[in-house]
Scaffold this motif. Structure first.
Motif, PDB file in Angstrom:
ATOM      1  N   LEU A 139       0.824  -1.205   0.000  1.00  0.00           N
ATOM      2  CA  LEU A 139       0.000   0.000   0.000  1.00  0.00           C
ATOM      3  C   LEU A 139       0.860   1.258   0.000  1.00  0.00           C
ATOM      4  CD1 LEU A 139      -2.804  -1.100   2.487  1.00  0.00           C
ATOM      5  CD2 LEU A 139      -3.117  -0.515   0.079  1.00  0.00           C
ATOM      6  N   ALA A 140       1.965   1.228   0.727  1.00  0.00           N
ATOM      7  CA  ALA A 140       2.872   2.377   0.734  1.00  0.00           C
ATOM      8  C   ALA A 140       3.467   2.604  -0.647  1.00  0.00           C
ATOM      9  CB  ALA A 140       3.984   2.158   1.769  1.00  0.00           C
ATOM     10  N   ALA A 141       3.836   1.515  -1.321  1.00  0.00           N
ATOM     11  CA  ALA A 141       4.378   1.631  -2.677  1.00  0.00           C
ATOM     12  C   ALA A 141       3.320   2.157  -3.638  1.00  0.00           C
ATOM     13  CB  ALA A 141       4.902   0.277  -3.141  1.00  0.00           C
ATOM     14  N   ALA A 142       2.087   1.675  -3.489  1.00  0.00           N
ATOM     15  CA  ALA A 142       1.000   2.140  -4.351  1.00  0.00           C
ATOM     16  C   ALA A 142       0.741   3.628  -4.142  1.00  0.00           C
ATOM     17  CB  ALA A 142      -0.271   1.338  -4.065  1.00  0.00           C
ATOM     18  N   LEU A 143       0.768   4.058  -2.891  1.00  0.00           N
ATOM     19  CA  LEU A 143       0.564   5.473  -2.594  1.00  0.00           C
ATOM     20  C   LEU A 143       1.678   6.314  -3.200  1.00  0.00           C
ATOM     21  CD1 LEU A 143      -1.103   7.616  -1.138  1.00  0.00           C
ATOM     22  CD2 LEU A 143       0.236   7.163   0.927  1.00  0.00           C
ATOM     23  N   ALA A 144       2.903   5.804  -3.154  1.00  0.00           N
ATOM     24  CA  ALA A 144       4.030   6.528  -3.746  1.00  0.00           C
ATOM     25  C   ALA A 144       3.844   6.678  -5.252  1.00  0.00           C
ATOM     26  CB  ALA A 144       5.335   5.794  -3.437  1.00  0.00           C
ATOM     27  N   VAL A 145       3.363   5.633  -5.905  1.00  0.00           N
ATOM     28  CA  VAL A 145       3.111   5.713  -7.350  1.00  0.00           C
ATOM     29  C   VAL A 145       2.073   6.789  -7.647  1.00  0.00           C
ATOM     30  CG1 VAL A 145       2.142   4.479  -9.336  1.00  0.00           C
ATOM     31  CG2 VAL A 145       3.766   3.328  -7.821  1.00  0.00           C
ATOM     32  N   LEU A 146       1.003   6.823  -6.862  1.00  0.00           N
ATOM     33  CA  LEU A 146      -0.060   7.801  -7.097  1.00  0.00           C
ATOM     34  C   LEU A 146       0.419   9.223  -6.840  1.00  0.00           C
ATOM     35  CD1 LEU A 146      -3.074   5.916  -5.500  1.00  0.00           C
ATOM     36  CD2 LEU A 146      -2.653   6.317  -7.922  1.00  0.00           C
ATOM     37  N   VAL A 147       1.282   9.394  -5.854  1.00  0.00           N
ATOM     38  CA  VAL A 147       1.807  10.723  -5.547  1.00  0.00           C
ATOM     39  C   VAL A 147       2.734  11.198  -6.665  1.00  0.00           C
ATOM     40  CG1 VAL A 147       3.320  12.009  -3.981  1.00  0.00           C
ATOM     41  CG2 VAL A 147       1.545  10.521  -3.055  1.00  0.00           C
ATOM     42  N   LEU A 148       3.546  10.295  -7.183  1.00  0.00           N
ATOM     43  CA  LEU A 148       4.531  10.659  -8.204  1.00  0.00           C
ATOM     44  C   LEU A 148       3.927  10.756  -9.598  1.00  0.00           C
ATOM     45  CD1 LEU A 148       7.507   8.426  -7.021  1.00  0.00           C
ATOM     46  CD2 LEU A 148       7.284  10.897  -6.753  1.00  0.00           C
ATOM     47  N   LEU A 149       2.795  10.121  -9.811  1.00  0.00           N
ATOM     48  CA  LEU A 149       2.173  10.117 -11.130  1.00  0.00           C
ATOM     49  C   LEU A 149       1.575  11.489 -11.443  1.00  0.00           C
ATOM     50  CD1 LEU A 149       1.328   8.365 -13.579  1.00  0.00           C
ATOM     51  CD2 LEU A 149      -0.821   7.912 -12.364  1.00  0.00           C
ATOM     52  N   ASP A 150       1.991  12.049 -12.557  1.00  0.00           N
ATOM     53  CA  ASP A 150       1.483  13.359 -12.983  1.00  0.00           C
ATOM     54  C   ASP A 150       0.338  13.130 -13.959  1.00  0.00           C
ATOM     55  OD1 ASP A 150       1.153  16.053 -13.462  1.00  0.00           O
ATOM     56  OD2 ASP A 150       2.792  16.174 -14.920  1.00  0.00           O
ATOM     57  N   ALA A 151      -0.887  13.108 -13.433  1.00  0.00           N
ATOM     58  CA  ALA A 151      -2.047  12.810 -14.273  1.00  0.00           C
ATOM     59  C   ALA A 151      -3.290  13.428 -13.653  1.00  0.00           C
ATOM     60  CB  ALA A 151      -2.225  11.295 -14.401  1.00  0.00           C
ATOM     61  N   PRO A 152      -4.323  13.674 -14.466  1.00  0.00           N
ATOM     62  CA  PRO A 152      -5.591  14.196 -13.943  1.00  0.00           C
ATOM     63  C   PRO A 152      -6.251  13.210 -12.977  1.00  0.00           C
ATOM     64  CG  PRO A 152      -5.457  14.464 -16.326  1.00  0.00           C
ATOM     65  CD  PRO A 152      -4.323  13.579 -15.934  1.00  0.00           C
ATOM     66  N   LEU A 153      -7.223  13.709 -12.244  1.00  0.00           N
ATOM     67  CA  LEU A 153      -7.854  12.919 -11.190  1.00  0.00           C
ATOM     68  C   LEU A 153      -8.476  11.631 -11.717  1.00  0.00           C
ATOM     69  CD1 LEU A 153      -8.727  12.634  -8.253  1.00  0.00           C
ATOM     70  CD2 LEU A 153     -10.754  14.019  -8.779  1.00  0.00           C
ATOM     71  N   ALA A 154      -9.181  11.705 -12.849  1.00  0.00           N
ATOM     72  CA  ALA A 154      -9.849  10.507 -13.370  1.00  0.00           C
ATOM     73  C   ALA A 154      -8.842   9.424 -13.742  1.00  0.00           C
ATOM     74  CB  ALA A 154     -10.704  10.878 -14.584  1.00  0.00           C
ATOM     75  N   GLU A 155      -7.706   9.820 -14.286  1.00  0.00           N
ATOM     76  CA  GLU A 155      -6.676   8.843 -14.633  1.00  0.00           C
ATOM     77  C   GLU A 155      -6.044   8.262 -13.375  1.00  0.00           C
ATOM     78  OE1 GLU A 155      -3.892  10.495 -17.413  1.00  0.00           O
ATOM     79  OE2 GLU A 155      -5.479  11.402 -18.624  1.00  0.00           O
ATOM     80  N   ARG A 156      -5.846   9.110 -12.379  1.00  0.00           N
ATOM     81  CA  ARG A 156      -5.311   8.613 -11.105  1.00  0.00           C
ATOM     82  C   ARG A 156      -6.266   7.612 -10.470  1.00  0.00           C
ATOM     83  NH1 ARG A 156      -1.527  11.906  -7.916  1.00  0.00           N
ATOM     84  NH2 ARG A 156      -0.509  13.410  -9.293  1.00  0.00           N
ATOM     85  N   ALA A 157      -7.561   7.862 -10.617  1.00  0.00           N
ATOM     86  CA  ALA A 157      -8.551   6.943 -10.057  1.00  0.00           C
ATOM     87  C   ALA A 157      -8.431   5.569 -10.708  1.00  0.00           C
ATOM     88  CB  ALA A 157      -9.960   7.507 -10.250  1.00  0.00           C
TER      89      ALA A 157
END
Length: 253
Positions: A87-105
């Motif tokens: 979960l920590a790794a997944a959160l790091a990916v989401l934080v580092l990913l530069d994308a709009p909200l729908a894509e992040r979802a």
């Protein structure tokens, strides 16, 4: 590539704390899911502790971070701390990913399913349909939302084509090579992977596939040199597919 101009703002310390707490809240149900489904292919889902038979439920065996039954102390489910680390790794990916909200979802949805899939594959060499199917379906649906809210349907159609194509390519190795090819579970996981990477363009999809095989090759070579495996050992491929996908997403310009 997505043509959506607006990107997600930089996360604040407060928003990161909220996301971290939300991620930790997912740990018990994900750990319980691993405990129930980390069984050999063809076996029914586990319903109780292997040591004392205590029913698997939230708050009971299989859902605690210690990875032991609170009644008999039998080890059960994912190794201690592995779900939380995922979960920590997944959160790091989401934080580092530069994308709009729908894509992040869409990425977040896929990552939530990917965590138990990786742990189950490592434990028993299988990727259950119960996890691969909703992972792929959710990605396609959420990317459709992203398409309808600004990105347009061209990247969505490419994502669907990439998902179907990559899944069929993996499945073809099973039909042609049998046990020497990829499993059908890998093929079903590849559908969601292909859709997610294909959304960002064919080069990103290619990068994800190349990185996946590179991670697999390096790991296999390292284990061979350490004499932990032999040339005939079949390593689970799901973890490499997830790792290659995350790496390709983070390298997306």
């Amino acid at each position: 590539m997505s043509t959506t101009p607006d990107r997600h703002p930089e996360p604040t310390a407060e928003s990161l704390s909220v996301r971290g707490l939300a991620a930790l809240a997912l740990a018990p149900p994900l750990r319980l899911a691993v405990a129930r489904h980390a069984v050999p292919p063809g076996s029914p889902a586990r319903t109780g502790c292997d040591g004392c038979g205590a029913s698997l439920r939230l708050g009971g065996p299989g859902s605690g971070p210690a990875a032991r039954c609170p009644r008999c102390r039998t080890r059960i489910g994912a190794p201690a701390g592995s779900v939380e680390a995922g979960l920590a790794a997944a959160l790091a990916v989401l934080v580092l990913l530069d994308a709009p909200l729908a894509e992040r979802a869409a990425v977040a949805w896929w990552l939530v399913w990917a965590i138990p899939l990786v742990l189950i594959d490592l434990a028993v060499r299988r990727l259950p349909d119960r996890f691969t199917a909703p992972a792929a379906a959710g990605v396609v649906a959420l990317l459709a939302v992203a398409a309808s809210t600004g990105a347009g349907f061209e990247p969505w159609l490419r994502a669907v084509a990439a998902g179907v194509g990559l899944g069929l390519a993996f499945a073809a190795t099973t039909l042609l090579l049998g046990r020497r090819g990829f499993g059908l579970g890998d093929a079903k996981l590849a559908v969601g992977v292909g859709a997610l990477l294909g959304w960002y363009g064919w080069p990103v999809l290619l990068a994800g596939v190349v990185l996946t095989f590179a991670f697999s090759a390096v790991t296999s070579l390292g284990l061979l040199l350490a004499r932990k495996v032999t040339w005939s050992t079949h390593l689970p491929f799901g973890p490499f597919l997830v790792l290659g996908t995350c790496a390709a997403l983070l390298l997306t310009p």
